[in-house]
Design a protein around this motif. Structure first.
Motif, mmCIF file in Angstrom:
data_model
loop_
_atom_site.group_PDB
_atom_site.id
_atom_site.type_symbol
_atom_site.label_atom_id
_atom_site.label_comp_id
_atom_site.label_asym_id
_atom_site.label_seq_id
_atom_site.Cartn_x
_atom_site.Cartn_y
_atom_site.Cartn_z
ATOM 1 N N SER A 130 21.215 -1.243 -7.504
ATOM 2 C CA SER A 130 21.896 -0.216 -6.961
ATOM 3 C C SER A 130 20.864 0.591 -6.274
ATOM 4 N N PHE A 131 21.321 1.160 -4.962
ATOM 5 C CA PHE A 131 20.434 1.677 -3.940
ATOM 6 C C PHE A 131 21.056 3.173 -3.754
ATOM 7 N N PRO A 132 21.034 4.039 -4.538
ATOM 8 C CA PRO A 132 21.633 5.451 -4.561
ATOM 9 C C PRO A 132 20.840 6.275 -3.569
ATOM 10 N N ARG A 133 19.614 6.400 -3.256
ATOM 11 C CA ARG A 133 18.891 7.148 -2.242
ATOM 12 C C ARG A 133 19.244 6.520 -0.951
ATOM 13 N N SER A 134 19.148 5.372 -0.925
ATOM 14 C CA SER A 134 19.185 4.934 0.343
ATOM 15 C C SER A 134 20.691 4.981 1.202
ATOM 16 N N ILE A 135 21.614 4.927 0.132
ATOM 17 C CA ILE A 135 23.156 5.287 0.563
ATOM 18 C C ILE A 135 22.985 6.666 0.849
ATOM 19 N N VAL A 180 0.905 -1.198 -0.029
ATOM 20 C CA VAL A 180 -0.039 0.186 0.028
ATOM 21 C C VAL A 180 0.861 1.249 -0.104
ATOM 22 N N PHE A 181 0.980 1.881 -1.097
ATOM 23 C CA PHE A 181 1.863 3.024 -1.412
ATOM 24 C C PHE A 181 1.574 4.248 -0.297
ATOM 25 N N PRO A 182 2.538 4.820 0.285
ATOM 26 C CA PRO A 182 4.003 4.640 0.386
ATOM 27 C C PRO A 182 4.332 3.671 1.423
ATOM 28 N N GLU A 196 4.139 13.044 -5.127
ATOM 29 C CA GLU A 196 3.520 12.894 -6.234
ATOM 30 C C GLU A 196 4.544 12.134 -7.359
ATOM 31 N N LEU A 197 5.789 12.634 -7.372
ATOM 32 C CA LEU A 197 6.697 12.088 -8.233
ATOM 33 C C LEU A 197 7.113 10.811 -8.033
ATOM 34 N N VAL A 198 7.085 10.300 -6.869
ATOM 35 C CA VAL A 198 7.592 8.905 -6.513
ATOM 36 C C VAL A 198 6.333 7.946 -7.039
ATOM 37 N N ALA A 199 5.151 8.536 -6.824
ATOM 38 C CA ALA A 199 3.870 7.664 -7.035
ATOM 39 C C ALA A 199 3.960 7.678 -8.518
ATOM 40 N N LEU A 200 4.185 8.827 -9.415
ATOM 41 C CA LEU A 200 4.462 8.798 -10.761
ATOM 42 C C LEU A 200 5.436 7.819 -11.406
ATOM 43 N N ASP A 201 6.620 7.687 -10.685
ATOM 44 C CA ASP A 201 7.714 6.794 -11.017
ATOM 45 C C ASP A 201 7.371 5.371 -10.868
ATOM 46 N N TYR A 202 6.251 4.958 -9.842
ATOM 47 C CA TYR A 202 5.933 3.869 -9.729
ATOM 48 C C TYR A 202 4.700 3.478 -10.380
ATOM 49 N N SER A 203 4.485 4.213 -11.493
ATOM 50 C CA SER A 203 3.030 3.952 -12.143
ATOM 51 C C SER A 203 3.321 3.158 -13.489
ATOM 52 N N PHE A 204 4.463 2.328 -13.532
ATOM 53 C CA PHE A 204 4.542 1.450 -14.628
ATOM 54 C C PHE A 204 4.481 0.127 -14.517
ATOM 55 N N GLY A 205 3.945 -0.385 -13.678
ATOM 56 C CA GLY A 205 3.785 -1.944 -13.248
ATOM 57 C C GLY A 205 4.586 -2.323 -12.163
ATOM 58 N N GLY A 227 12.689 1.824 -3.605
ATOM 59 C CA GLY A 227 14.083 2.404 -3.483
ATOM 60 C C GLY A 227 13.722 4.228 -3.041
ATOM 61 N N TRP A 228 12.577 4.488 -3.011
ATOM 62 C CA TRP A 228 12.082 5.915 -2.689
ATOM 63 C C TRP A 228 11.834 6.142 -1.318
ATOM 64 N N THR A 229 11.174 4.945 -0.866
ATOM 65 C CA THR A 229 10.430 4.989 0.298
ATOM 66 C C THR A 229 10.934 5.846 1.700
ATOM 67 N N ALA A 230 12.061 5.282 1.894
ATOM 68 C CA ALA A 230 12.858 6.050 3.133
ATOM 69 C C ALA A 230 12.902 7.645 2.907
ATOM 70 N N TRP A 231 13.531 7.923 1.584
ATOM 71 C CA TRP A 231 13.657 9.313 1.395
ATOM 72 C C TRP A 231 12.312 10.066 1.278
ATOM 73 N N LEU A 232 11.144 9.215 0.887
ATOM 74 C CA LEU A 232 9.915 9.873 1.128
ATOM 75 C C LEU A 232 9.595 10.075 2.379
ATOM 76 N N TRP A 233 9.794 9.132 3.393
ATOM 77 C CA TRP A 233 9.275 9.395 4.805
ATOM 78 C C TRP A 233 10.032 10.382 5.549
ATOM 79 N N ALA A 234 11.353 10.243 5.204
ATOM 80 C CA ALA A 234 12.150 11.585 5.558
ATOM 81 C C ALA A 234 11.532 12.793 5.181
#
Lengths: 159, 328
Positions: B274-279, A34-36, B115-124, B129-136
């Protein structure tokens, strides 16, 4: 000091809550992120038997491919279909076909054909292969079982 | 059991020094945390800039599979929706890099990123990879507004929120480690190969390389010699499990962050992922932790290690109340 301890307790409670929610998510629907929110269950299950759903391209733009290229050689005919997103879509289609979930099949086919097969007339099959372990699969050894789950064709139109 | 009962004592904050020292320390930590937050927003701008080449292909995509934050794009159309998301996020992150001390700006950045991350994840595929950065980004919206001079209470709130972001980051690794243990127990019950088996890491690597269709630098060697991955994998599970306790020990922040970065680097060489954002987030919040001692002192690190490094109880000594901090 008191507020620090309270904060510690609150954060530990949040961690425990997330663990509980994630347990529910993993138990009920492993893929239902469930995103995010995420369960952070990454590489949690050591692969024993390996089930692989493969896109087997049988014909492209009127040219027959016999035998269809192996999944690792897919990039030679359809590089668009080798991205992580495309592979996730192929797996979703395979799971939906294996589970005879017509709605999920239609959704996954629409995604696969519109995003990753567009611009070509492609005849393809989705194949399920079960390997005894991932080492055999990686070495290209024979699967324990293999079956074709569905055969489809696209008209090459960009939608 | 002793270790479990000792956990509350191990987590306890040990105030040292008098009120003046505590105040000076708080100012120092606040200055460090503010700098890290500023760098976080500059780095967010960079990460969004890296996505810009996707603007055109995304806006002309024949189909989106949008998660809920960008479901509205289906109403306005892909072209318009993608333009709004990309343009809005770029603008928000530009302003965020300029004025991260403003809470409304931080909120705009968090929403733009969502919004950007959700868009990035809109292709199936919805990745992580973005989750921790977004939560921060969302946690940082709770930071107090520091456009004016920050008083003692505001500084303390700021540091608490900052530390919560560190706990979130380290906690995500602890969750990942916890799942490995949970599934090890499940697989043990099923008579399967578990995470404790010598071949566990090699099996993960072989599966991932089969799934991705890629080759990695070290993966084939490990698959040929699975035993090489036995102890490293057990160490990874331990490192992940201990990440949450490490968040409570400033002496461990830098060491654990660098160890987790090393884990990501090894994973990249093995799995070709690769895990650039996490690093980057580990580098900022962990290696750059304002709470960590200025220099790594191995004796302090050893004392702070989870379970094995607990300080001896202060027998016979009455609990010492922290010295009151007077407002300047």
């Amino acid at each position: 000091m008191r507020s620090y301890r309270r904060l510690q307790r609150v954060l530990l409670a949040i961690f425990a809550l997330q663990l509980g929610l994630a347990a529910v998510e993993v138990a009920v629907d492993r893929k239902g992120l469930v995103f995010p929110a995420t369960s952070w269950a990454l590489f949690e299950r050591v692969p024993n038997r390996l089930t692989l759903y493969a896109l087997r391209v049988r014909a492209i733009d009127g040219r027959g491919l016999d035998p269809p290229p192996e999944p690792r050689a897919l990039a030679t005919v359809l590089p668009e279909a080798t991205s992580p997103e495309a592979r996730a879509t192929i797996e979703a289609l395979g799971v939906a076909l294996a589970g005879a979930d017509a709605v999920a099949v239609a959704g996954a086919r629409r995604t696969l054909e519109a995003l990753y097969l567009a611009g070509h007339r492609v005849g393809y099959a989705i194949e399920e292969r079960i390997y005894p372990d991932p080492f055999v699969a990686w070495q290209g050894g024979p699967p324990l079982a293999a079956r074709t789950l569905g055969v489809f064709a696209t008209d090459g139109a960009r939608r | 059991m002793t270790a479990a009962f000792g956990l509350p004592r191990w987590l306890r904050l040990r105030p040292t020094g008098d009120a003046r020292t505590a105040c000076a320390r708080q100012r120092r930590h606040f200055a460090g945390a503010s700098l890290v937050v500023r760098v976080y927003y500059a780095a967010t701008l960079y990460l969004v800039a890296v996505q810009l080449p996707q603007w055109r292909p995304w806006s002309t995509a024949p189909l989106l599979v949008p998660p809920w934050p960008v479901a509205w794009i289906e109403v306005v159309g892909t072209g318009v929706g993608v333009n709004l998301v990309m343009g809005g996020t770029l603008l928000a992150t530009l302003v965020g890099a300029l004025a991260p001390e403003s809470r409304p700006v931080r909120l705009a950045v968090a929403l733009g990123l969502l919004e950007l991350v959700a868009l990035d994840y809109s292709f199936g595929r919805i990745g992580s990879g973005w989750t921790a950065w977004l939560w921060a980004a969302f946690l940082f919206t709770l930071l107090p507004d520091t456009r004016g001079a920050a008083g003692r209470a505001a500084r303390q709130r700021y540091l608490s929120v900052f530390w919560a972001a560190q706990v979130m980051l380290f906690g995500s690794f602890a969750l990942s480690g916890t799942w490995k243990l949970v599934f090890a127990a499940v697989q043990l019950g099923l008579g399967e190969v578990t995470a404790f088996a010598p071949s566990a890491l090699a099996r993960h690597v072989a599966q991932q390389l089969v799934y991705s269709g890629r080759d990695s630098l070290l993966g084939p060697t490990l698959i040929a010699h699975p035993l090489l991955g036995w102890l490293p994998f057990l160490a990874i599970v331990g490192l992940q499990l201990a990440a949450l306790p490490a968040a409570f020990q400033p002496a461990l922040h830098r060491l654990w962050a660098v160890a987790l970065i090393a884990f990501h680097l090894a994973t990249t060489l093995l799995l070709a992922m690769s895990f650039p954002r996490s690093i980057l987030l580990l580098a900022l919040l962990g290696a750059g932790s304002p709470f960590a001692p200025a220099a790594v002192r191995w004796a302090d690190v050893a004392r702070a290690l989870p379970l094995v490094g607990q300080r001896p109880p202060e027998r016979g000594a009455a609990p010492r109340a922290p010295a009151p901090i007077r407002r300047p």
